[in-house]
Design a protein around this motif. Structure first.
Motif, mmCIF file in Angstrom:
data_model
loop_
_atom_site.group_PDB
_atom_site.id
_atom_site.type_symbol
_atom_site.label_atom_id
_atom_site.label_comp_id
_atom_site.label_asym_id
_atom_site.label_seq_id
_atom_site.Cartn_x
_atom_site.Cartn_y
_atom_site.Cartn_z
ATOM 1 N N THR A 30 3.366 -1.136 7.572
ATOM 2 C CA THR A 30 2.186 -1.579 6.829
ATOM 3 C C THR A 30 1.325 -0.390 6.420
ATOM 4 O O THR A 30 0.841 -0.332 5.284
ATOM 5 C CB THR A 30 1.359 -2.561 7.692
ATOM 6 O OG1 THR A 30 2.197 -3.643 8.077
ATOM 7 C CG2 THR A 30 0.172 -3.093 6.929
ATOM 8 N N ALA A 31 1.156 0.566 7.331
ATOM 9 C CA ALA A 31 0.361 1.760 7.004
ATOM 10 C C ALA A 31 1.019 2.536 5.868
ATOM 11 O O ALA A 31 0.330 3.011 4.953
ATOM 12 C CB ALA A 31 0.203 2.640 8.235
ATOM 13 N N LEU A 34 0.479 0.590 2.559
ATOM 14 C CA LEU A 34 -0.903 0.714 2.101
ATOM 15 C C LEU A 34 -1.192 2.122 1.589
ATOM 16 O O LEU A 34 -1.915 2.299 0.594
ATOM 17 C CB LEU A 34 -1.873 0.342 3.223
ATOM 18 C CG LEU A 34 -1.869 -1.128 3.630
ATOM 19 C CD1 LEU A 34 -2.793 -1.359 4.815
ATOM 20 C CD2 LEU A 34 -2.258 -2.015 2.470
ATOM 21 N N TYR A 61 -5.280 -0.084 14.761
ATOM 22 C CA TYR A 61 -4.792 -0.340 13.406
ATOM 23 C C TYR A 61 -4.048 -1.674 13.307
ATOM 24 O O TYR A 61 -4.114 -2.336 12.284
ATOM 25 C CB TYR A 61 -3.924 0.823 12.915
ATOM 26 C CG TYR A 61 -4.768 1.968 12.433
ATOM 27 C CD1 TYR A 61 -5.340 1.941 11.167
ATOM 28 C CD2 TYR A 61 -5.027 3.050 13.248
ATOM 29 C CE1 TYR A 61 -6.136 2.980 10.731
ATOM 30 C CE2 TYR A 61 -5.820 4.095 12.820
ATOM 31 C CZ TYR A 61 -6.380 4.051 11.555
ATOM 32 O OH TYR A 61 -7.177 5.076 11.122
ATOM 33 N N TYR A 65 -5.255 -4.331 10.628
ATOM 34 C CA TYR A 65 -4.381 -4.898 9.599
ATOM 35 C C TYR A 65 -4.223 -6.413 9.776
ATOM 36 O O TYR A 65 -4.121 -7.142 8.797
ATOM 37 C CB TYR A 65 -3.004 -4.235 9.626
ATOM 38 C CG TYR A 65 -3.016 -2.775 9.256
ATOM 39 C CD1 TYR A 65 -3.970 -2.250 8.393
ATOM 40 C CD2 TYR A 65 -2.080 -1.902 9.777
ATOM 41 C CE1 TYR A 65 -3.978 -0.908 8.056
ATOM 42 C CE2 TYR A 65 -2.071 -0.559 9.445
ATOM 43 C CZ TYR A 65 -3.039 -0.075 8.585
ATOM 44 O OH TYR A 65 -3.047 1.257 8.251
ATOM 45 N N GLN A 68 -7.243 -7.985 8.364
ATOM 46 C CA GLN A 68 -7.196 -7.963 6.897
ATOM 47 C C GLN A 68 -6.115 -8.878 6.341
ATOM 48 O O GLN A 68 -5.989 -9.013 5.126
ATOM 49 C CB GLN A 68 -6.930 -6.526 6.406
ATOM 50 C CG GLN A 68 -8.032 -5.558 6.697
ATOM 51 C CD GLN A 68 -7.640 -4.136 6.310
ATOM 52 O OE1 GLN A 68 -6.508 -3.846 5.943
ATOM 53 N NE2 GLN A 68 -8.613 -3.225 6.403
ATOM 54 N N GLN A 70 -2.829 -8.498 6.306
ATOM 55 C CA GLN A 70 -1.889 -7.736 5.491
ATOM 56 C C GLN A 70 -0.500 -8.396 5.550
ATOM 57 O O GLN A 70 0.061 -8.567 6.627
ATOM 58 C CB GLN A 70 -1.784 -6.293 5.994
ATOM 59 C CG GLN A 70 -3.031 -5.483 5.797
ATOM 60 C CD GLN A 70 -3.317 -5.229 4.321
ATOM 61 O OE1 GLN A 70 -2.425 -5.256 3.485
ATOM 62 N NE2 GLN A 70 -4.585 -4.992 4.027
ATOM 63 N N LEU A 73 2.475 -6.617 7.545
ATOM 64 C CA LEU A 73 2.324 -6.682 8.994
ATOM 65 C C LEU A 73 2.675 -8.069 9.503
ATOM 66 O O LEU A 73 3.412 -8.214 10.480
ATOM 67 C CB LEU A 73 0.903 -6.317 9.410
ATOM 68 C CG LEU A 73 0.662 -6.387 10.920
ATOM 69 C CD1 LEU A 73 1.211 -5.144 11.576
ATOM 70 C CD2 LEU A 73 -0.791 -6.564 11.223
#
Length: 152
Positions: A30-31, A34, A61, A65, A68, A70, A73
């Protein structure tokens, strides 16, 4: 009762580790997604810094995430949970296949008794056995082998 709980905990440790590693990888993926969306072509300039920062505080994190919502994730985390459950259930069913019956045997085999032996294995007389054996042989092949043996 305490031993059952302890063995249950011991058996579940590999699956918990598998879940934690899966969630960690989901957070890293996911990081990266993004970062790619934010930096696009300059991703290589920022990649090591992002990975270092995210790797050092994974719980922060992951929670961020998840807050958020995401999609990468969430989808990778769900896939990790499903895979771990599948793996655990598959392993448990394989272990049950190897369990033995209540008799002192392995698998579904049972020990024969005298009646079973006499009715199943000794129903053919020796004369019938030799005639059946001779009938099953190809007489031409036997004759050729005998002739070949006599020639030597």
């Amino acid at each position: 009762m305490g031993e059952k709980i302890l063995t249950g905990v011991k058996k579940s440790i590999p699956y918990l580790i598998m879940l934690l590693v899966g969630f960690y990888l989901a957070m890293l993926v996911t990081a990266l997604i993004l970062a790619l969306a934010q930096y696009k072509l300059q991703i290589t300039d920022h990649l090591t810094g992002i990975l270092k920062e995210v790797s050092l505080s994974p719980f922060h994190y992951y929670k961020l995430y998840l807050g958020q919502k995401q999609p990468p994730l969430i989808s990778v985390s769900i896939a990790t949970v499903i895979y771990t459950l599948y793996f655990a259930l598959k392993r448990q069913s394989k272990a049950k296949q190897w369990e033995t019956a209540d008799t002192d045997t392995h698998g579904s085999a049972t020990w024969g008794n005298v009646k079973d032996l006499l009715s199943q294995y000794f129903t053919t007389s020796t004369k019938d056995l030799s005639s059946q054996f001779n009938d099953s042989l190809n007489q031409e092949t036997v004759k050729r082998l005998q002739d070949k043996g006599e020639q030597k």
